[in-house]
Scaffold this active site. Structure first.
Site: not given
Length: 208
Positions: A5, A7-8, A12, A74-75, A144
């Site tokens: 896979d 990616g940008n 992977h 990828d989705r 915070t």
């Protein structure tokens, strides 16, 4: 045969035993002579990838009934991993998709955890902090750091659970293991995309 896979920012690679995360340069150098099937959202690499004789782009095989034209490859691969469920990829962005009986029903996108943290910092230097990785959602925050962490995680959790109902939740991605600790009926599995790729390859062989 390896699956990848791309990616940008990272590649992977799945070797049936584990998922290996490499830079684009490292992946090409180490696996150039290996039989490999891949999908990619990194279109700038297309020419370089096409020169690798043992690498094959199988993006055209990644299809799911009900998909829309601009849906990320990828989705779609993630959604092909199982016929029913709600699928979350927690990376640079958080994608949430619903599949019923192998049909894509729709989904939505959220900023990734890092993007949420950076958004708070852009509002005011006083809000610059890190995510509390041991956050307890059962207690209202009094710092915070915890207040920001609570706002991020609780909002993501609420929206996903609204659509999850009794569905099995599948989570993948770099922040997926952490995010999965806040849900019930959840399975974290970083091989989900590769399971989807394998199902698509298997379907092609069956259809031939």
């Amino acid at each position: 045969m390896f699956l990848a896979d791309i990616g940008n920012s990272r590649v992977h690679i799945y070797n049936e035993d584990e998922v290996i995360h490499l830079s684009h340069e490292e992946a090409i150098k180490e696996y150039a002579n290996q039989q490999l099937r891949y999908i990619t959202v990194k279109h700038q690499l297309r020419e370089k990838l096409e020169c690798l004789e043992k690498w094959k782009n199988i993006s055209e095989l990644i299809k799911i009934e009900g998909e829309y034209s601009t849906m990320g490859i990828d989705r779609k691969a993630l959604c092909l991993s199982h016929k029913n469920g709600i699928f979350v990829s927690a990376g640079s962005a958080i994608t949430v998709d619903v599949v019923e009986e192998g049909v894509y029903k729709g989904g939505f996108l959220l900023p990734g955890l890092k993007a949420y943290i950076e958004a708070y910092a852009s509002i005011s230097p006083a809000l610059e902090t890190e995510l509390n990785l041991e956050l307890d959602l059962n207690r209202l925050p009094k710092t915070t750091k915890d207040a920001i962490s609570f706002g991020i995680i609780a909002s993501i959790k609420t929206l996903i659970e609204k659509h999850q109902k009794d569905k099995q939740l599948y989570i993948s991605g770099g922040d997926g293991e952490f995010l999965s600790t806040f849900f019930n009926n959840v399975l974290f599995d970083e091989t989900l995309i590769f399971q989807g790729m394998k199902n698509a390859i298997k379907k092609e062989r069956t259809d031939v």
